[in-house]
Design an enzyme around this catalytic site. Structure first.
Site, PDB file in Angstrom:
ATOM      1  CB  CYS A   5      34.645  18.005   6.343  1.00 24.83           C
ATOM      2  SG  CYS A   5      34.482  16.968   4.867  1.00 24.83           S
TER       3      CYS A   5
ATOM      4  CB  CYS B 283      22.669   3.285  20.409  1.00 19.10           C
ATOM      5  SG  CYS B 283      21.467   2.083  19.805  1.00 19.10           S
TER       6      CYS B 283
ATOM      7  CG  PHE C 137      20.649  -7.644  23.907  1.00 16.73           C
ATOM      8  CD1 PHE C 137      19.895  -8.059  22.820  1.00 16.73           C
ATOM      9  CD2 PHE C 137      19.982  -7.348  25.094  1.00 16.73           C
ATOM     10  CE1 PHE C 137      18.508  -8.179  22.916  1.00 16.73           C
ATOM     11  CE2 PHE C 137      18.609  -7.462  25.204  1.00 16.73           C
ATOM     12  CZ  PHE C 137      17.861  -7.877  24.113  1.00 16.73           C
TER      13      PHE C 137
ATOM     14  CD  GLN D 239      30.191  -0.218  21.187  1.00 19.08           C
ATOM     15  OE1 GLN D 239      29.838   0.895  20.787  1.00 19.08           O
ATOM     16  NE2 GLN D 239      29.362  -1.048  21.792  1.00 19.08           N
TER      17      GLN D 239
ATOM     18  CG  ASP E 248      25.085  -2.620  24.116  1.00 18.21           C
ATOM     19  OD1 ASP E 248      24.316  -1.693  23.801  1.00 18.21           O
ATOM     20  OD2 ASP E 248      26.194  -2.796  23.565  1.00 18.21           O
TER      21      ASP E 248
END
Length: 408
Positions: free
Chosen positions: A58, A362, A268, A241, A336
């Site tokens: 990029c 995460c 969750f 997501q 989660d």
């Protein structure tokens, strides 16, 4: 000038030399020179480049803050994310199989937040510069889907209609099956003229839905998302997501852990990312703190065909975790939690006798902390699968497979 050798990548993707000294855009093994400023090296010159260094695909990479690792080849990035997980586990003395990283392709991000500012000549739209509030235009961003790459024109029009030069709009755009779902914050208060202008933009740009500071301005067609066999309309700005690849990958991994369980608790649960696909084989209790997300999941389940029962429960699991007697009837659990983890809920899971737990995270650091709690209670961490939805960033997600072997 100071010359250093980069020993590793740090948690933010910067090169780290002995000290530690942090060197942006440097790779392990490189010899670099520059000026020491605090614990950072600035005015950097790469004296000996790594064989893993590549030309960034990029042209905006060095100015835009959206990506940290486009200067590294794909193998190095994938291994870095796997090593991040291994290192986090090692802090707690945990060893297990950590599988190779699964990475989403480029041009696959279906959700992004653009910043839009009014200027003297019009509007400026893009992402924040690296470690700065400056806005960098990124035409044809190679992270996002083609539909999102075309968003700057829309965001510019929204800024012209609904903000002043003293403020900036945050324009969160999610690609749905029926078109773009746009949620705007930071603009002027809604009045009659602004409502008319925004409704016209909704029609001009064929948006599925447009909300302004959480108030619905227009919805041409419900912005549905496919979660397994169900079609769900998430609340404006609700968690989803980041890529379809990531959603499909995480769902398949969760299903692998859950296996043939006939009763599952999903903690969750959001709008049903895992609960609804799992309902193809099992009855599911889906627990989520946000009542509007529970309602969206329930509506999707009721309209779907062939799914087993999904019971939605709105409950703040941080303050009121499910207790062992509430968990006892389930054959598997899915959790989660947010980045901070879920210490209180993990503690109750550890006391339960649920045979299998799929832990989606995460944050490798909080996952490892939670994993240690479960292992101490008699669970075995069979494997961990890193998942890279945020290509070229330092961010990594994962799924861990826990099996109960004995209780203490």
């Amino acid at each position: 000038m100071t010359t250093v050798t980069i020993e590793r990548l740090g948690q933010q993707g910067d090169g780290v030399a002995r000290g530690p000294i942090f060197v942006p855009l440097a790779l392990p093994g490189e010899v670099v020179s520059g000026t020491i400023e605090g614990d950072n090296l600035i005015d950097i010159r790469i004296e000996t480049p790594s064989s893993d260094r590549v030309s960034a695909p990029c042209p905006h990479f060095r100015s835009c803050g959206g990506c940290q690792l486009q200067h590294a080849n794909d193998d190095l990035v994938a291994n870095f994310k796997r090593d991040t997980v291994i290192t986090a586990l090692a802090v707690h003395g945990i060893e297990t199989e950590v599988r190779p990283t699964l990475t989403s392709p480029d041009k696959s991000r279906r959700r992004a937040t653009f910043t839009a500012r009014r200027t003297k000549k019009g509007a400026l739209v893009g992402f924040h510069a690296r470690k700065s509030d400056a806005v960098i235009p990124v035409p044809q961003c190679i992270l996002v889907t083609p539909a999102l790459a075309a968003v700057p024109a829309l965001a510019e029009a929204l800024a012209m209609a609904g903000t002043s030069r003293k403020a900036a709009l945050s324009v969160t755009v999610t690609e749905s099956i029926e078109g773009l779902d746009v949620s705007v914050t930071g603009g002027k208060s809604l009045d009659g003229p602004l409502r008319i202008s925004l409704a016209a933009l909704c029609e001009t740009y064929k948006l599925a839905r447009l909300t302004w500071d959480d108030e619905l301005v227009g919805m041409r067609i419900p912005p549905v998302q496919a979660l397994g066999a169900a079609l769900v309309v998430p609340p404006p700005g609700a968690f989803l997501q980041a890529t379809q690849h990531g959603q499909d990958t995480l769902t398949a991994l969760v299903q692998e852990v859950v296996g043939d369980a006939k009763s599952v608790v999903d903690l969750f649960a959001g709008c049903g990312t895992f609960a609804l696909p799992l309902a193809e084989k099992a009855e599911v209790l889906a627990v989520e703190g946000a009542s509007d997300m529970v309602s969206a999941m329930d509506a999707g389940w009721r309209k779907a065909q062939g799914l087993k029962k999904v019971t939605g429960l709105s409950r703040d699991l941080m303050r009121r975790p499910l207790l062992p007697d509430e968990l006892a009837k389930f054959q598997a659990a899915v959790i989660d939690p947010p980045r901070a983890g879920a210490t209180s809920q993990i503690a109750e899971l550890a006391k339960s006798k649920i045979p299998a737990i799929a832990h989606v995270s995460c944050n490798p650091q909080t996952f490892s902390r939670d994993a240690a709690t479960l292992i101490e209670a008699g669970y075995v961490l069979e494997w961990v699968q890193p998942v890279d939805q945020f290509r070229w960033s330092a961010h990594v997600e994962l799924v861990g497979a826990f099996r109960l072997t004995h209780t203490r």
